[in-house]
Design an enzyme around this catalytic site. Structure first.
Site, PDB file in Angstrom:
ATOM      1  N   ASP A  86       1.128  -0.712   0.388  1.00 25.71           N
ATOM      2  CA  ASP A  86       0.018   0.315  -0.167  1.00 25.71           C
ATOM      3  C   ASP A  86       1.101   0.972  -0.127  1.00 25.71           C
ATOM      4  O   ASP A  86       1.579   1.300   0.713  1.00 25.71           O
ATOM      5  CB  ASP A  86      -0.685  -0.172   1.286  1.00 25.71           C
ATOM      6  N   HIS A 142       4.770  -7.986  -0.349  1.00 27.41           N
ATOM      7  CA  HIS A 142       4.338  -9.284  -0.945  1.00 27.41           C
ATOM      8  C   HIS A 142       4.984  -9.062  -3.000  1.00 27.41           C
ATOM      9  O   HIS A 142       5.079  -8.115  -3.017  1.00 27.41           O
ATOM     10  CB  HIS A 142       2.364  -8.823  -1.149  1.00 27.41           C
ATOM     11  N   SER A 227       8.699   3.131   5.602  1.00 27.74           N
ATOM     12  CA  SER A 227       9.587   3.602   4.878  1.00 27.74           C
ATOM     13  C   SER A 227       9.041   3.549   3.316  1.00 27.74           C
ATOM     14  O   SER A 227       8.206   3.688   2.470  1.00 27.74           O
ATOM     15  CB  SER A 227      10.644   1.982   4.662  1.00 27.74           C
TER      16      SER A 227
END
Length: 263
Positions: A86, A142, A227
């Site tokens: 995201d 992911h 980050s």
């Protein structure tokens, strides 16, 4: 004068031991009481979390939370390259003869980002995304495609902030900060997933057991605090989505482009 002072303060505070101290507190049981306030300040959608907010043992435990099944559907097309996180897109474009241009006003080379890896020749004319995770975002990383991890590298470095101030006021923080790089070989070529550390990020961790064979959407790693990911596609292997641009938000599993056979 103010910008210079802030830059100097950031230089002094970008030492690993400060991030380690922050990390120790975030992993302690004392930090647990801060979770509701942290979630409220950053408007975190706690209803998406795998567990109830009171079940998390520490702030770090909450920050690295998994989500309930189905909260991030992964694009099902076999030729899809998807977002690993995201994030807010803070840089994207064609790599021009090994240069990633105008990332918050600064140019980066693939060579410096990948620390001189022999693999840089594969990315001189590919495509790049810079994906920034704020404290609000889900922080697990992911796989963006089906494939095999053919190489991993840890690159030591600083822990400068990778927010707006860090990217615009500090000198090329994406290639000076600590990084973990995963090279994933897929049917059409290769991608590099560059996980960039930042101030107050106590660590970047691979999931255990560390995967070798991945399906798109499988867990790869996670940040302990916010980050950035830099995602690179090999030359001639991707048609990017034309509607994605600077300032667009993407969700983990959302299509970034279409993988094509290398010509």
């Amino acid at each position: 004068m103010t910008r210079w002072l802030l830059r100097m303060m950031t230089e002094l505070s970008s030492r690993k031991f400060i991030s380690r101290m922050t990390g120790r507190f975030a992993k302690s049981s004392f930090s647990r009481r801060l979770i509701p306030r942290f979630a409220a300040i950053y408007n975190i959608p706690v209803e998406e979390a795998e567990k109830a907010i009171g079940e998390y043992r520490s702030l770090n435990d909450f920050f690295t939370r998994r989500l309930k099944p189905g909260r991030r559907p992964v694009d099902a097309a076999a030729d899809s390259l998807t977002s690993p996180v995201d994030a807010l897109i803070t840089g994207c474009g064609v790599i021009e003869d090994g240069m990633m241009l105008q990332i918050k006003g600064q140019d980066y080379t693939v060579e410096e980002l990948l620390n001189g890896s022999p693999r840089i020749a594969q990315y001189r004319r590919g495509y790049f995304w810079v994906l920034y995770l704020s404290p609000t975002d889900y922080h697990r990383i992911h796989s963006p495609c089906d494939g095999d991890i053919v190489e991993s590298e840890h690159i030591a470095g600083k822990v400068y902030p990778v927010n707006e101030f860090g990217l615009t006021s500090m000198r090329r923080v994406l290639s000076r900060n600590e990084r973990l790089v995963s090279y994933i070989r897929h049917e059409q070529g290769e991608v590099a997933v560059v996980k960039v550390g930042a101030m107050n990020v106590s660590s970047i961790r691979y999931v255990e057991p560390k995967p070798r064979r991945l399906r798109r959407g499988d867990e790869l790693a996670y940040f302990e605090f916010g980050s950035t990911i830099v995602l690179l596609s090999e030359d001639g292997t991707l048609n990017p989505r034309p509607d994605l641009k600077l300032g667009s938000r993407v969700s983990m599993g959302e299509r970034l482009g279409t993988l094509v056979p290398k010509s």
